[in-house]
Design a protein around this motif. Structure first.
Motif, mmCIF file in Angstrom:
data_model
loop_
_atom_site.group_PDB
_atom_site.id
_atom_site.type_symbol
_atom_site.label_atom_id
_atom_site.label_comp_id
_atom_site.label_asym_id
_atom_site.label_seq_id
_atom_site.Cartn_x
_atom_site.Cartn_y
_atom_site.Cartn_z
ATOM 1 N N ILE A 23 65.076 -74.807 -5.272
ATOM 2 C CA ILE A 23 66.250 -74.062 -5.747
ATOM 3 C C ILE A 23 66.760 -74.660 -7.049
ATOM 4 O O ILE A 23 67.092 -73.933 -7.993
ATOM 5 N N GLU A 24 66.801 -75.990 -7.100
ATOM 6 C CA GLU A 24 67.271 -76.659 -8.327
ATOM 7 C C GLU A 24 66.367 -76.323 -9.510
ATOM 8 O O GLU A 24 66.857 -75.963 -10.591
ATOM 9 N N GLU A 25 65.065 -76.419 -9.320
ATOM 10 C CA GLU A 25 64.120 -76.127 -10.407
ATOM 11 C C GLU A 25 64.200 -74.659 -10.835
ATOM 12 O O GLU A 25 64.191 -74.352 -12.023
ATOM 13 N N GLN B 141 67.619 -69.677 -0.135
ATOM 14 C CA GLN B 141 68.958 -69.889 0.412
ATOM 15 C C GLN B 141 69.059 -69.309 1.820
ATOM 16 O O GLN B 141 69.747 -69.865 2.672
ATOM 17 N N GLU C 64 57.106 -81.108 -14.185
ATOM 18 C CA GLU C 64 58.362 -81.758 -14.598
ATOM 19 C C GLU C 64 58.108 -82.727 -15.748
ATOM 20 O O GLU C 64 58.871 -82.780 -16.718
ATOM 21 N N ARG D 162 58.514 -75.067 -16.318
ATOM 22 C CA ARG D 162 59.727 -74.951 -15.492
ATOM 23 C C ARG D 162 59.525 -73.910 -14.390
ATOM 24 O O ARG D 162 59.939 -74.109 -13.254
ATOM 25 N N GLY E 270 59.229 -74.842 -10.122
ATOM 26 C CA GLY E 270 60.037 -74.225 -9.071
ATOM 27 C C GLY E 270 59.196 -73.468 -8.058
ATOM 28 O O GLY E 270 59.421 -73.564 -6.846
ATOM 29 N N GLN F 180 66.741 -72.602 -10.441
ATOM 30 C CA GLN F 180 68.021 -72.343 -11.100
ATOM 31 C C GLN F 180 68.007 -72.869 -12.530
ATOM 32 O O GLN F 180 68.544 -72.227 -13.441
ATOM 33 N N ASN F 181 67.371 -74.029 -12.736
ATOM 34 C CA ASN F 181 67.230 -74.549 -14.099
ATOM 35 C C ASN F 181 66.422 -73.593 -14.964
ATOM 36 O O ASN F 181 66.728 -73.394 -16.138
ATOM 37 N N TYR G 273 65.561 -77.574 -1.357
ATOM 38 C CA TYR G 273 66.635 -77.892 -2.312
ATOM 39 C C TYR G 273 66.067 -78.153 -3.708
ATOM 40 O O TYR G 273 66.629 -77.706 -4.712
ATOM 41 N N LYS G 274 64.943 -78.871 -3.767
ATOM 42 C CA LYS G 274 64.316 -79.165 -5.056
ATOM 43 C C LYS G 274 63.840 -77.859 -5.715
ATOM 44 O O LYS G 274 64.008 -77.668 -6.924
ATOM 45 N N ASP H 276 68.691 -70.841 -15.944
ATOM 46 C CA ASP H 276 69.668 -71.319 -16.925
ATOM 47 C C ASP H 276 69.042 -71.472 -18.316
ATOM 48 O O ASP H 276 69.662 -71.120 -19.318
#
Length: 191
Positions: free
Chosen positions: A63-65, A90, A22, A38, A42, A67-68, A60-61, A71
């Motif tokens: 999934i966020e990483e 999920q 990060e 990145r 994740g 998904q980023n 959750y962290k 993106d």
């Protein structure tokens, strides 16, 4: 910084490696290793994700990483792998919700109406994870909870609550006409 992060990752220190990755992509967003940072951030958090009955902060962290990553790099050769991993994570969260619903159902009327809590939690899980493999399990737990709530109701609420049970039976049968719990659902309707 990238080599330090990779070193921590290879030593299976996924928490530290995630923080280092990060730091790399935040400090060097156009750096040579930004995409890999990145990705590995994740992946590292997903590897430190615990079993479903434990705290899911790392899930959750992750999934966020991940998904980023999707993106920022939608055309990467790793995108499909990352999407599959997001779906797997999920499913883990959906399983945790299923465990909560089962707990509420098993608590019954202990210290309040836990059947209602089971229904609400299951419905929220179905909204959050509509494609989960546990969809039928949530549906039957909603039906069971509505039935138990209706059985244990005071007389003036029984009629209304049994109508809710009948509605829930048809919801279940429409969704899963040959489901694993079909006989149980029919028994509930007959009762």
């Amino acid at each position: 910084l990238y080599l330090l992060a990779r070193s921590a990752f290879m030593q299976k220190d996924y928490q530290s490696s995630g923080a280092y990755f990060e730091a790399y992509y935040k400090n060097y967003p156009r750096g040579e290793y930004a995409e890999l940072s990145r990705y590995y951030a994740g992946i590292g958090y997903s590897k430190s994700s615990p079993e479903p009955k434990l705290d899911q902060t790392d899930t959750y962290k992750a999934i966020e990483e991940l998904q980023n990553f999707v993106d920022y790099y939608p055309n990467s050769d790793k995108t499909e792998e990352v999407r599959a991993l997001i779906f797997t994570l999920q499913e883990k969260l959906a399983e945790k919700e299923l465990l909560s619903v089962k707990l509420y159902y098993n608590l019954g009327n202990y210290r309040g109406n836990n059947y209602q809590a089971a229904i609400i939690t299951a419905n929220n899980a179905l909204m959050d994870y509509p494609f989960t493999e546990y969809k039928e399990d949530f549906a039957i737990l909603i039906l069971r909870s509505r039935y138990q709530e209706a059985l244990q109701s005071v007389e003036e609420k029984k009629l209304e609550r049994f109508r809710g049970v009948i509605d829930e039976y048809y919801n279940y049968m429409n969704e899963f006409p040959e489901g694993a719990y079909k006989k149980e659902a029919e028994k509930i309707l007959k009762t």
